[in-house]
Design a protein around this motif. Structure first.
Motif, PDB file in Angstrom:
ATOM      1  N   THR A 148     -36.868 -32.381  38.326  1.00 30.92           N
ATOM      2  CA  THR A 148     -36.782 -31.417  37.245  1.00 30.92           C
ATOM      3  C   THR A 148     -37.563 -31.995  36.077  1.00 30.92           C
ATOM      4  O   THR A 148     -37.906 -33.179  36.076  1.00 30.92           O
ATOM      5  N   VAL A 150     -34.207 -33.764  42.744  1.00 28.23           N
ATOM      6  CA  VAL A 150     -33.519 -32.681  43.431  1.00 28.23           C
ATOM      7  C   VAL A 150     -33.919 -32.763  44.894  1.00 28.23           C
ATOM      8  O   VAL A 150     -35.091 -32.694  45.224  1.00 28.23           O
ATOM      9  N   GLU A 203     -32.414 -31.602  49.028  1.00 25.12           N
ATOM     10  CA  GLU A 203     -32.002 -30.332  49.625  1.00 25.12           C
ATOM     11  C   GLU A 203     -30.911 -30.585  50.646  1.00 25.12           C
ATOM     12  O   GLU A 203     -30.966 -31.564  51.384  1.00 25.12           O
ATOM     13  N   TRP A 260     -29.236 -22.026  45.449  1.00 22.68           N
ATOM     14  CA  TRP A 260     -30.593 -22.554  45.591  1.00 22.68           C
ATOM     15  C   TRP A 260     -31.213 -22.694  44.211  1.00 22.68           C
ATOM     16  O   TRP A 260     -30.896 -21.936  43.293  1.00 22.68           O
ATOM     17  N   THR A 261     -32.160 -23.639  44.064  1.00 22.87           N
ATOM     18  CA  THR A 261     -32.891 -23.762  42.804  1.00 22.87           C
ATOM     19  C   THR A 261     -33.721 -22.503  42.597  1.00 22.87           C
ATOM     20  O   THR A 261     -34.049 -21.793  43.545  1.00 22.87           O
ATOM     21  N   GLN A 262     -34.100 -22.255  41.356  1.00 27.55           N
ATOM     22  CA  GLN A 262     -34.909 -21.078  41.065  1.00 27.55           C
ATOM     23  C   GLN A 262     -36.393 -21.407  40.970  1.00 27.55           C
ATOM     24  O   GLN A 262     -37.209 -20.517  40.759  1.00 27.55           O
ATOM     25  N   ASP A 263     -36.760 -22.692  41.110  1.00 29.05           N
ATOM     26  CA  ASP A 263     -38.175 -23.049  41.060  1.00 29.05           C
ATOM     27  C   ASP A 263     -38.818 -22.834  42.424  1.00 29.05           C
ATOM     28  O   ASP A 263     -38.168 -22.423  43.369  1.00 29.05           O
ATOM     29  N   ARG A 308     -38.011 -22.970  46.564  1.00 31.80           N
ATOM     30  CA  ARG A 308     -36.557 -22.944  46.360  1.00 31.80           C
ATOM     31  C   ARG A 308     -35.910 -23.930  47.323  1.00 31.80           C
ATOM     32  O   ARG A 308     -36.321 -24.042  48.464  1.00 31.80           O
ATOM     33  N   VAL A 329     -29.279 -26.439  47.159  1.00 29.59           N
ATOM     34  CA  VAL A 329     -28.786 -27.629  46.464  1.00 29.59           C
ATOM     35  C   VAL A 329     -27.275 -27.704  46.271  1.00 29.59           C
ATOM     36  O   VAL A 329     -26.769 -28.746  45.843  1.00 29.59           O
ATOM     37  N   GLN A 347     -26.009 -22.075  36.541  1.00 25.77           N
ATOM     38  CA  GLN A 347     -26.598 -23.286  35.970  1.00 25.77           C
ATOM     39  C   GLN A 347     -25.762 -24.495  36.332  1.00 25.77           C
ATOM     40  O   GLN A 347     -24.546 -24.481  36.185  1.00 25.77           O
ATOM     41  N   ILE A 389     -30.091 -27.362  35.514  1.00 22.27           N
ATOM     42  CA  ILE A 389     -30.837 -26.901  36.682  1.00 22.27           C
ATOM     43  C   ILE A 389     -30.446 -25.448  36.935  1.00 22.27           C
ATOM     44  O   ILE A 389     -29.314 -25.155  37.314  1.00 22.27           O
ATOM     45  N   VAL A 395     -30.017 -22.158  38.937  1.00 22.27           N
ATOM     46  CA  VAL A 395     -29.833 -21.865  40.356  1.00 22.27           C
ATOM     47  C   VAL A 395     -29.400 -20.406  40.516  1.00 22.27           C
ATOM     48  O   VAL A 395     -29.024 -19.751  39.542  1.00 22.27           O
TER      49      VAL A 395
END
Length: 160
Positions: free
Chosen positions: A35, A41, A43, A59-62, A65, A68, A136, A149, A151
């Protein structure tokens, strides 16, 4: 079993997860990113639910994905994939509004005592679950910086 697979597939196709071929159902992934505040981060591996059980999948939003966070409803522990490797965290508090079998504000602690806070925004209901369009994860990294983070994900229940 099919309904939970459909819910997870719908989330994956909706952009909440990326697929990777050749993945095992056991053990953590080696996919890592950082991050902006240098919090690694990783998986989680795929998770399964017993018939009648429900879980929270985030899941992450970046991009890409990464899966997590996972907690089975009623369990005092969750799996979290931040840091060097996925870890189990123990739930220490819950508050906010009732969201299916979860609350909208959850607090956890890892083995070292580090606090992890999770805030959830409930979304539309699905067959056997509910969307989590925004959530979050907040924690403090090794350098003392508070890390947030973003999510998103779903709660889903396995039919009996």
């Amino acid at each position: 079993m099919k309904r939970i697979a459909v819910v997870i597939l719908a989330v994956a196709l909706g952009g909440c997860a990326s697929s990777r071929s050749g993945k095992s159902d056991q053990g953590p992934s080696t996919n890592q990113a950082e991050t902006p505040a240098n919090e690694k981060v990783t998986e989680l591996a795929a998770q399964t639910l017993a018939p009648g059980a429900c879980g929270l999948f985030l899941w992450t939003q970046d991009d890409p994905r990464r899966f997590v966070f996972f907690q089975e409803a009623g369990s005092p522990v969750a799996k979290l994939a931040i840091g060097d490797a996925p870890i189990e965290v123990k739930q220490t508090a819950q508050s906010g509004d009732i969201f299916g079998q979860f609350m909208t504000k959850l607090t956890f602690a890892d083995a070292s005592g580090r606090t992890v806070r999770l805030s959830l925004q409930p979304g539309e209901e699905l067959d056997g679950g509910q969307r989590v369009p925004a959530a979050q994860i907040a924690t403090t990294n090794a350098d003392g910086w508070e890390v947030f983070i973003p999510v998103s994900g779903v709660t889903a229940c396995q039919p009996e």
